[in-house]
Design a protein around this motif. Structure first.
Motif, PDB file in Angstrom:
ATOM      1  N   LEU A 305     -10.392 -13.321  -0.406  1.00 27.31           N
ATOM      2  CA  LEU A 305     -10.757 -14.160   0.734  1.00 27.31           C
ATOM      3  C   LEU A 305     -11.873 -15.142   0.388  1.00 27.31           C
ATOM      4  O   LEU A 305     -11.845 -16.299   0.822  1.00 27.31           O
ATOM      5  CB  LEU A 305     -11.202 -13.288   1.903  1.00 27.31           C
ATOM      6  N   VAL A 306     -12.859 -14.678  -0.374  1.00 24.25           N
ATOM      7  CA  VAL A 306     -13.983 -15.560  -0.695  1.00 24.25           C
ATOM      8  C   VAL A 306     -13.696 -16.427  -1.914  1.00 24.25           C
ATOM      9  O   VAL A 306     -14.523 -17.267  -2.295  1.00 24.25           O
ATOM     10  CB  VAL A 306     -15.284 -14.762  -0.907  1.00 24.25           C
ATOM     11  N   GLY A 307     -12.521 -16.229  -2.527  1.00 24.89           N
ATOM     12  CA  GLY A 307     -12.124 -17.081  -3.641  1.00 24.89           C
ATOM     13  C   GLY A 307     -12.826 -16.785  -4.951  1.00 24.89           C
ATOM     14  O   GLY A 307     -12.886 -17.656  -5.831  1.00 24.89           O
ATOM     15  N   ASP A 308     -13.343 -15.572  -5.121  1.00 28.55           N
ATOM     16  CA  ASP A 308     -13.986 -15.210  -6.380  1.00 28.55           C
ATOM     17  C   ASP A 308     -12.917 -14.623  -7.303  1.00 28.55           C
ATOM     18  O   ASP A 308     -12.843 -13.411  -7.523  1.00 28.55           O
ATOM     19  CB  ASP A 308     -15.112 -14.200  -6.126  1.00 28.55           C
ATOM     20  N   TYR A 309     -12.100 -15.506  -7.872  1.00 27.57           N
ATOM     21  CA  TYR A 309     -10.954 -15.052  -8.647  1.00 27.57           C
ATOM     22  C   TYR A 309     -11.316 -14.415  -9.984  1.00 27.57           C
ATOM     23  O   TYR A 309     -10.643 -13.459 -10.402  1.00 27.57           O
ATOM     24  CB  TYR A 309      -9.962 -16.200  -8.829  1.00 27.57           C
ATOM     25  N   PRO A 310     -12.367 -14.864 -10.678  1.00 33.28           N
ATOM     26  CA  PRO A 310     -12.755 -14.126 -11.895  1.00 33.28           C
ATOM     27  C   PRO A 310     -13.142 -12.681 -11.591  1.00 33.28           C
ATOM     28  O   PRO A 310     -12.737 -11.752 -12.302  1.00 33.28           O
ATOM     29  CB  PRO A 310     -13.940 -14.942 -12.420  1.00 33.28           C
ATOM     30  N   ALA A 311     -13.931 -12.480 -10.532  1.00 29.86           N
ATOM     31  CA  ALA A 311     -14.297 -11.109 -10.162  1.00 29.86           C
ATOM     32  C   ALA A 311     -13.070 -10.323  -9.718  1.00 29.86           C
ATOM     33  O   ALA A 311     -12.935  -9.129 -10.021  1.00 29.86           O
ATOM     34  CB  ALA A 311     -15.347 -11.119  -9.058  1.00 29.86           C
ATOM     35  N   LEU A 312     -12.160 -10.962  -9.004  1.00 33.84           N
ATOM     36  CA  LEU A 312     -10.950 -10.295  -8.544  1.00 33.84           C
ATOM     37  C   LEU A 312     -10.101  -9.849  -9.728  1.00 33.84           C
ATOM     38  O   LEU A 312      -9.571  -8.726  -9.730  1.00 33.84           O
ATOM     39  CB  LEU A 312     -10.148 -11.219  -7.630  1.00 33.84           C
ATOM     40  N   ALA A 313      -9.967 -10.712 -10.734  1.00 31.97           N
ATOM     41  CA  ALA A 313      -9.177 -10.344 -11.909  1.00 31.97           C
ATOM     42  C   ALA A 313      -9.754  -9.109 -12.589  1.00 31.97           C
ATOM     43  O   ALA A 313      -9.019  -8.180 -12.960  1.00 31.97           O
ATOM     44  CB  ALA A 313      -9.125 -11.520 -12.888  1.00 31.97           C
ATOM     45  N   GLY A 314     -11.070  -9.072 -12.732  1.00 35.25           N
ATOM     46  CA  GLY A 314     -11.703  -7.912 -13.335  1.00 35.25           C
ATOM     47  C   GLY A 314     -11.570  -6.668 -12.487  1.00 35.25           C
ATOM     48  O   GLY A 314     -11.315  -5.572 -12.997  1.00 35.25           O
ATOM     49  N   GLN A 315     -11.738  -6.842 -11.187  1.00 39.22           N
ATOM     50  CA  GLN A 315     -11.644  -5.697 -10.276  1.00 39.22           C
ATOM     51  C   GLN A 315     -10.237  -5.112 -10.275  1.00 39.22           C
ATOM     52  O   GLN A 315     -10.056  -3.891 -10.307  1.00 39.22           O
ATOM     53  CB  GLN A 315     -12.048  -6.118  -8.862  1.00 39.22           C
TER      54      GLN A 315
END
Length: 368
Positions: A305-315
């Motif tokens: 939702l917040v658009g933090d795609y690098p963090a999302l990929a890692g998570q």
């Protein structure tokens, strides 16, 4: 969103559709009673049932009503039939909390959490099938919630006796799921009426549960001894509020949740594993370090939702490695990755489904 991340999202969906849900249509389903087993083992074997809960049946109904294919649709009908047959007391209009292993009434408490999931699942099932029984169940259960659980001060009691006597006062979690249910119901009936109720609920939560310092929603009313903050619920509330901006525009809860979610992320997420702890105290100290799978799914929704795609990929990479396996999932881990709960409960596919659907919606938005 990078192609690698999109591939991960599609792989997660395939795991749900091809591994998890077929288990619950087969080994995880008691075909004699027409009810899902409460839990199966890591190997996919049903565990002995001491009870069946209406909430677990409703969650399974939601998942199969949302899943693609005729097998899922047919199973959703079996689940809806089982929900009505075993848990609805037609004489009183009450929904039983649970029945025993032979499907005899066990716990007749009127539980707001359960009522919310009946509304939610009925709305989604009606949206797929247009079965008039589902619309009736959705609207009559909504009417019961407003007539029985709603308090004079605007909040909702969490539980009532079968006779309607309050057993537990306001709690955050049932009201959050009532919000989810009313959002789903508004898509298929009475949108203006549900929108006003949703705004009323958000205002009550802000006044009753919103901590001014952290901007987080506490589990119990402010001032309650032993109160706690669950990071996963901050992420979940943010997803719900952002799903209907036309309903929530300008409300204090809407303005608070980005800050509350950021605080929860800072205090409640392990930087090395991206694991979300179960609970914090109001000062931000970890109260319950266990990492439950549902909180990880809500954190993924938040990052998308917040658009933090690098963090999302890692998570998501950590999530797949730590919580998923070839025959299902790990329900609860300790911070070091050790398994803390060995069974796979019937309620968890709902969390996987809502998470993956949110991730897919982000993919679709970015592709436009």
């Amino acid at each position: 969103m990078p192609h690698a991340l999109a591939d991960t999202v599609h792989a997660l969906r395939r795991h749900l559709d091809d591994v998890v849900l077929p288990q619950w249509r087969q080994a995880g389903f008691n075909a004699v009673l027409g009810l899902p087993h409460e839990a199966i083992s890591q190997e996919g074997v049903p565990l002995p049932d001491e009870r069946y809960r209406a909430m677990a049946c409703a969650r399974q109904l939601y998942v199969h009503a949302r899943a693609p294919g005729q097998a899922a649709a047919a199973h959703a009908t079996l689940l809806f039939d089982g929900l009505l047959r075993h848990f609805h007391d037609t004489a009183s209009g009450n929904w039983r909390f649970s029945v025993d292993a032979e499907a005899r009434p066990l716990d007749t408490t009127q539980d707001l959490y359960t009522y919310a999931f009946v509304i939610f699942a009925s709305a989604v099932y009606f949206g797929r099938t247009r079965d008039p029984r589902a619309r009736k169940a959705m609207l009559s259960t909504t009417q019961a919630v407003e007539a029985r659980f709603r308090r004079p001060d605007g909040g909702y009691d969490a539980a009532l006796s079968a006779a309607g006597v309050a057993l537990r006062g306001p709690e955050q979690n049932p009201v959050m799921h009532l919000t989810e249910a009313y959002l789903a119901a508004a898509r298929v009936a009475e949108p203006a009426w549900f929108a006003q109720k949703l705004r009323d609920i958000a205002d009550d939560v802000a006044g009753r549960h919103l901590d001014a310092r952290t901007q987080c929603i506490a589990e119990l009313p402010l001032g309650t001894a032993g109160n706690r903050i669950e990071p996963g619920h901050q992420f979940e509330w943010m997803a719900l509020l952002q799903s209907a901006p036309q309903v929530y525009d300008g409300l204090s809860l809407t303005l608070a949740m980005p800050r509350g979610s950021l605080w929860a992320r800072g205090q409640g997420v392990d930087g090395s594993t991206a694991g979300v702890c179960a609970a914090l105290d109001p000062a931000g100290q970890v109260r319950d370090p266990l990492q439950r799978i549902w909180a990880q799914t809500e954190y993924a929704r938040y990052l998308a939702l917040v658009g933090d795609y690098p963090a999302l990929a890692g998570q998501l990479a950590q999530f797949r490695a730590r919580f998923l396996h070839d025959t299902g999932w790990r329900e609860v881990l300790r911070p070091d990755g050790e398994l803390a709960r060995a069974d796979m409960p019937a309620t968890t596919p709902y969390h996987l489904s809502t998470c993956y659907e949110a991730l897919e919606n982000v993919l679709e938005t970015l592709a436009k």
